[in-house]
Design a protein around this motif. Structure first.
Motif, PDB file in Angstrom:
ATOM      1  N   GLU A 304      -5.226  69.073  18.919  1.00  0.00           N
ATOM      2  CA  GLU A 304      -3.913  69.248  18.284  1.00  0.00           C
ATOM      3  C   GLU A 304      -2.402  68.627  18.434  1.00  0.00           C
ATOM      4  O   GLU A 304      -2.443  67.536  19.545  1.00  0.00           O
ATOM      5  CB  GLU A 304      -3.920  70.892  18.832  1.00  0.00           C
ATOM      6  N   SER A 305      -1.939  67.952  17.605  1.00  0.00           N
ATOM      7  CA  SER A 305      -0.852  67.454  17.848  1.00  0.00           C
ATOM      8  C   SER A 305       0.872  68.350  17.829  1.00  0.00           C
ATOM      9  O   SER A 305       1.094  68.616  16.153  1.00  0.00           O
ATOM     10  CB  SER A 305      -0.742  65.907  17.173  1.00  0.00           C
ATOM     11  N   ARG A 336       2.646  60.545  17.441  1.00  0.00           N
ATOM     12  CA  ARG A 336       2.071  61.631  18.145  1.00  0.00           C
ATOM     13  C   ARG A 336       2.706  61.733  20.411  1.00  0.00           C
ATOM     14  O   ARG A 336       1.748  60.500  20.938  1.00  0.00           O
ATOM     15  CB  ARG A 336       0.393  61.839  18.504  1.00  0.00           C
ATOM     16  N   PHE A 337       3.563  62.950  20.334  1.00  0.00           N
ATOM     17  CA  PHE A 337       3.540  62.312  22.264  1.00  0.00           C
ATOM     18  C   PHE A 337       2.378  63.857  23.117  1.00  0.00           C
ATOM     19  O   PHE A 337       2.995  64.331  22.556  1.00  0.00           O
ATOM     20  CB  PHE A 337       4.780  62.855  21.964  1.00  0.00           C
ATOM     21  N   ASP A 338       1.876  62.788  23.906  1.00  0.00           N
ATOM     22  CA  ASP A 338       1.600  64.061  24.777  1.00  0.00           C
ATOM     23  C   ASP A 338       1.776  64.720  25.925  1.00  0.00           C
ATOM     24  O   ASP A 338       2.031  65.739  26.238  1.00  0.00           O
ATOM     25  CB  ASP A 338       0.117  63.443  25.685  1.00  0.00           C
ATOM     26  N   GLU A 339       3.752  64.641  26.033  1.00  0.00           N
ATOM     27  CA  GLU A 339       4.545  65.008  26.564  1.00  0.00           C
ATOM     28  C   GLU A 339       5.758  64.553  26.063  1.00  0.00           C
ATOM     29  O   GLU A 339       5.772  63.654  25.716  1.00  0.00           O
ATOM     30  CB  GLU A 339       3.741  64.889  27.966  1.00  0.00           C
ATOM     31  N   GLU A 430       5.196  75.462  24.662  1.00  0.00           N
ATOM     32  CA  GLU A 430       3.541  74.517  24.486  1.00  0.00           C
ATOM     33  C   GLU A 430       4.398  72.956  23.694  1.00  0.00           C
ATOM     34  O   GLU A 430       3.645  71.723  23.487  1.00  0.00           O
ATOM     35  CB  GLU A 430       2.810  74.875  23.475  1.00  0.00           C
ATOM     36  N   HIS A 431       4.649  73.661  22.683  1.00  0.00           N
ATOM     37  CA  HIS A 431       5.627  72.718  21.286  1.00  0.00           C
ATOM     38  C   HIS A 431       6.184  71.715  21.758  1.00  0.00           C
ATOM     39  O   HIS A 431       5.927  71.064  21.431  1.00  0.00           O
ATOM     40  CB  HIS A 431       5.629  73.410  20.408  1.00  0.00           C
ATOM     41  N   MET A 437      10.257  67.705  20.770  1.00  0.00           N
ATOM     42  CA  MET A 437      11.430  67.512  22.003  1.00  0.00           C
ATOM     43  C   MET A 437      11.853  66.300  21.809  1.00  0.00           C
ATOM     44  O   MET A 437      11.436  65.021  21.604  1.00  0.00           O
ATOM     45  CB  MET A 437      11.342  68.535  23.002  1.00  0.00           C
ATOM     46  N   SER A 438      12.977  65.635  21.004  1.00  0.00           N
ATOM     47  CA  SER A 438      13.706  64.679  21.233  1.00  0.00           C
ATOM     48  C   SER A 438      15.095  64.542  21.918  1.00  0.00           C
ATOM     49  O   SER A 438      15.419  65.784  21.677  1.00  0.00           O
ATOM     50  CB  SER A 438      13.953  64.528  19.598  1.00  0.00           C
TER      51      SER A 438
END
Length: 447
Positions: A304-305, A336-339, A430-431, A437-438
């Motif tokens: 999930e991304s 796709r950023f894991d965090e 979670e999102h 987030m930017s």
């Protein structure tokens, strides 16, 4: 950990008939008799907090309860809406087998499970409601049996909505509160009696605050949102409700934030400063132009991304997205950023210009938009956006829900008082942690 801090008094910006004091009042009390009646009505109005916080907990035999390590939207099952009993539902493991661990999902109000609030005879009620949880979105209804009770919305996200006492925003629909959202509502006995009819005979009325199902664009809640548990989370006892109760709407002052969003006389100006990554700030927006931000989530390589895209190019028409055909695999992989990555700079602009953004939800799940340092006004919504909260341009927001396939157009001004780097994001924990987030940088502008 989370909680609620309030500063000032609700009567600083709301009233029942007129404002008693304050500079720049919209509706000041003209005579001493008016002021005395206003004071009397306020003394007959209860003001209570409703702080919503959910907790997922577990324990092994003989062990104390503790919160779970990883939050699970399907903690009580995902096949259908789990039902709350006493404000809780029974958690389960991934394959629903007995592993000797007891699990619960608690939906607390002011730290309690299904508390009771009593509205005494001959009094009105103001509820100051906040969702201080990290992930759950509440779709709330105020009910007396099968009847939806009306209420008046006074403030949204800490800002008064600006209605006067004769035309206040009355609603008998859902209260949608994403994480961090706040609403202040006024319950008038006369308005409730007008809805209940003959049942309003001087007897006590048993009401409740309930978490209800999502209404999704295609009618299938599984297609657009997590299936949060539903059911009663608070009892409300309204004493001695009588048909003779007068209708007493409330008023609220318009937030100064909205005035700051009016068009400026001067042409938009660029900053002479350089962005922290060495680039130039984005082109200033002319009348009718906006920037584009898009939310997308799905699976990449079976994981999930959650991603955000920010397009700095000034545009005059919302984009038509066809996901994922018009988005290349390279773009999705690159975004796709894991965090969250605080070193990345996504948007750089000059202060003091009015910014207009269109935020697209091009996913199949509800998201909400939140930006730090400044509130915003929602000036336009797409055809699916009518499932969200009040969209009056006279309301300033901290966050705003966006259904799947919908977009909203917002206006926002970043002043020289808030220059620097901060974030905008979806306010579901979670999102945002997984990439939604930017970072924005606002450069100083002017003398």
């Amino acid at each position: 950990m989370s909680g609620l801090i309030t500063i000032g008094d609700i009567w600083d910006y709301t009233w029942l008939q007129c404002q008693l004091s304050g500079e720049g009042d919209d509706n000041p009390c003209v005579t001493s008799e008016d002021a005395e009646e206003e004071a009397r009505q306020r003394s007959r109005t209860n003001v209570d907090f409703i702080v919503l916080k959910d907790l997922q907990v577990e324990r092994s035999v003989g062990e104390p309860w503790h919160t779970v390590q990883w939050y699970d939207p399907g903690y009580c099952g995902e096949e259908e809406y789990p039902m709350l009993e006493g404000g809780t539902c029974k958690g389960q493991n991934d394959d629903n087998n007995d592993d000797g661990i007891e699990r619960k999902w608690l939906f607390t109000v002011n730290g309690e499970l299904v508390p009771t609030i009593t509205i005494p005879n001959d009094t009105a009620q103001i509820f100051r409601i906040a969702n201080v949880g990290a992930t759950v979105t509440y779709n709330l209804e105020l009910r007396a049996g099968d009847v939806l009770l009306p209420f008046q919305i006074l403030t949204n996200d800490g800002s008064a909505v600006g209605q006067d006492a004769d035309s206040g925003f009355i609603s008998d629909g859902d209260l949608v509160l994403f994480p961090s959202a706040r609403l202040e509502i006024y319950l008038d006995r006369g308005l409730i009696c007008a809805t209940l009819g003959n049942a309003c005979d001087g007897s006590d009325i048993s009401a409740s605050l309930e978490v209800t199902k999502w209404e999704c664009p295609d009618g299938d809640p599984k297609s657009c949102a997590d299936l949060w548990p539903i059911g009663k989370i608070m009892n409300i006892n309204i004493e001695g409700l009588d048909m003779s109760e007068p209708l007493q709407p409330a008023g609220a002052e318009l937030s100064d934030v909205i005035a700051d969003l009016n068009p400026v006389d001067e042409s938009p100006t660029a900053s002479s400063a350089i962005c922290s990554d060495g680039s130039l700030p984005g082109a200033v927006l002319n009348d009718g132009e906006f920037r584009t931000i898009a939310f997308w989530n799905g699976e990449i390589d079976k994981e999930e991304s959650f991603t955000m895209m920010t397009d700095m190019t000034p545009r005059s028409e919302p984009q038509a997205f066809d996901v994922p055909e018009e988005m290349t695999q390279e773009w999705l992989t690159a975004n796709r950023f894991d965090e969250f990555n605080h070193d990345r700079l996504d948007l750089c602009i000059a202060a003091n210009n009015v910014e207009t953004w269109v935020i697209h939800n091009i996913s199949d799940e509800f998201h909400n938009f939140h930006v730090h340092q400044s509130k915003f006004s929602v000036v336009e919504i797409s055809k699916h956006g009518d499932l969200t909260r009040d969209t009056s341009p006279n309301v300033s927001h901290d966050n705003f829900p966006i259904p799947p396939g919908a977009w909203i157009k917002i206006k926002i001004r970043f002043s020289n008082d808030v220059v620097g780097k901060f974030v905008y994001h979806c306010h579901i924990l979670e999102h945002e942690d997984k990439g939604m987030m930017s970072v924005i940088e606002v450069l100083p502008n002017g003398d």
